[in-house]
Design an enzyme around this catalytic site. Structure first.
Site, PDB file in Angstrom:
ATOM      1  N   SER A 257       0.847  -1.195   0.000  1.00 29.21           N
ATOM      2  CA  SER A 257       0.000   0.000   0.000  1.00 29.21           C
ATOM      3  C   SER A 257       0.878   1.240   0.000  1.00 29.21           C
ATOM      4  O   SER A 257       1.990   1.234   0.547  1.00 29.21           O
ATOM      5  CB  SER A 257      -0.895   0.018   1.240  1.00 29.21           C
ATOM      6  OG  SER A 257      -1.581   1.253   1.342  1.00 29.21           O
TER       7      SER A 257
ATOM      8  N   LYS B 188       1.752  -3.317   6.359  1.00 30.55           N
ATOM      9  CA  LYS B 188       2.242  -3.259   4.981  1.00 30.55           C
ATOM     10  C   LYS B 188       3.740  -2.955   4.945  1.00 30.55           C
ATOM     11  O   LYS B 188       4.454  -3.401   4.052  1.00 30.55           O
ATOM     12  CB  LYS B 188       1.446  -2.214   4.190  1.00 30.55           C
ATOM     13  CG  LYS B 188      -0.012  -2.594   3.981  1.00 30.55           C
ATOM     14  CD  LYS B 188      -0.151  -3.938   3.277  1.00 30.55           C
ATOM     15  CE  LYS B 188      -1.600  -4.268   2.958  1.00 30.55           C
ATOM     16  NZ  LYS B 188      -1.738  -5.551   2.226  1.00 30.55           N
TER      17      LYS B 188
END
Length: 327
Positions: free
Chosen positions: A216, A234
């Site tokens: 992301s 992430k």
């Protein structure tokens, strides 16, 4: 950045959602529907029964020929003979990726956590485009999740060429309100699950294979600090990507991360779609240097590049697919 949504998603839900559209297939399907309609109109108007039968037969033949052409195109695709697994492939970016890899010729395992119906819809969409796919269920974030996933996979396929770690869950709780249970759940699904899914994949993943992790944009910029915990998961996936590329390089296996920004999906539909949400959508679009919200196809195409022979010399990379939102 696809985690920018109002409520947490289910395990099988990737941070974004959507489907690809095959314009050619749609056009051909429409032609077939018109042929069927012509045949029906002939019968309704009392035309010769033999003529109606002939028209229906021609329509069926046309559909069969179109399906055969679609199948031939898929079998000649750049991923023909390859097998891919997409976690969280029943919806979101996962579905878009699964459909794209299927159109490129791969046999696609569509993983889902709890929504079997959505996974079967994705499989059906791939098959309608002339591809091959099967659904496998395993709820991530639970003890034994990776082994359960691979047990289901092994019942359908022998070996793997492409692994896409896409499944993930998000959060809408800011730092001050995040409790240990939510913290542990986010890391279990978004970081721990792909770690051990990949570990168990290695005995199945053929040399020269591909591992693609869906990260992301928020792992590289504090643009949405209220979802800090999600961003941390992430970030862990990014570290995993870089180091794993060194571990698997000797086998010719590439490992990369693709980082979406805000993508128009059914997960984000509550605040991105509809006239009442115009201001939110315009604000999201303004974050991108290209002035629009991302689509599932935007992300699936990047993954398809990395999965194909064209991506053979790219590994250990974090690829910004945010539409310039971090520029």
């Amino acid at each position: 950045m696809g985690a920018m949504k109002k409520t947490a998603t289910r395990t099988e839900t990737s941070p974004e959602t959507g489907t690809d559209t095959d314009t050619t297939a749609d056009t051909e399907t429409a032609a077939g529907m018109r042929a069927d309609a012509d045949a029906d109109m002939g019968r309704d108007a009392g035309t010769d029964a033999g003529s109606s039968t002939d028209a229906g037969a021609r329509a069926r033949t046309g559909r069969a020929e179109r399906a055969a052409r679609a199948g031939a195109a898929v079998s000649a695709g750049r991923l023909a003979g390859k097998t891919a697994l997409v976690t969280g492939g029943s919806r979101g970016i996962g579905r878009g990726i699964a459909e794209r890899l299927g159109r490129d010729g791969a046999l696609v395992a569509v993983h889902y956590g709890t929504n079997e119906a959505a996974a079967k819809e994705t499989v059906a969409a791939i098959e309608r485009s002339g591809g091959s796919a099967f659904a496998i269920g395993a709820e991530l974030g639970r003890p034994g999740d990776a082994r359960a996933l691979w047990s289901a996979f092994d019942a359908h396929a022998d070996g793997l060429d492409i692994l896409v770690n896409n499944a993930g869950i998000g959060t809408s709780r800011p730092f001050a309100d995040t409790d240990e249970a939510e913290f542990d759940r986010l890391f279990a699904v978004n970081a721990k699950a792909p770690y051990f899914i990949t570990q168990l994949a290695l005995e199945r993943l053929r040399d020269g294979g591909r591992i693609i992790n869906i990260s992301s944009g928020v792992s590289h910029a504090a643009v949405l600090p209220d979802i800090m915990t999600y961003a941390m998961t992430k970030g862990a996936l990014d570290v995993f990507t870089r180091n794993l590329s060194k571990v698997l390089g000797p086998r010719g296996i590439t490992v990369n991360a693709v980082a979406p920004g805000i993508v128009d999906t059914d997960v984000n539909a509550a605040w991105l779609r509809g006239e009442e949400n115009r201001e939110a959508r315009e604000g999201a679009a303004a974050m991108s240097a290209l002035g629009r919200v991302g689509t599932v196809e935007d992300i699936a195409d990047v993954v398809a590049f990395l999965a194909a022979p064209d991506g053979r010399w790219v590994t250990g990379q974090w690829i910004d697919a945010t539409g310039g939102s971090l520029a």
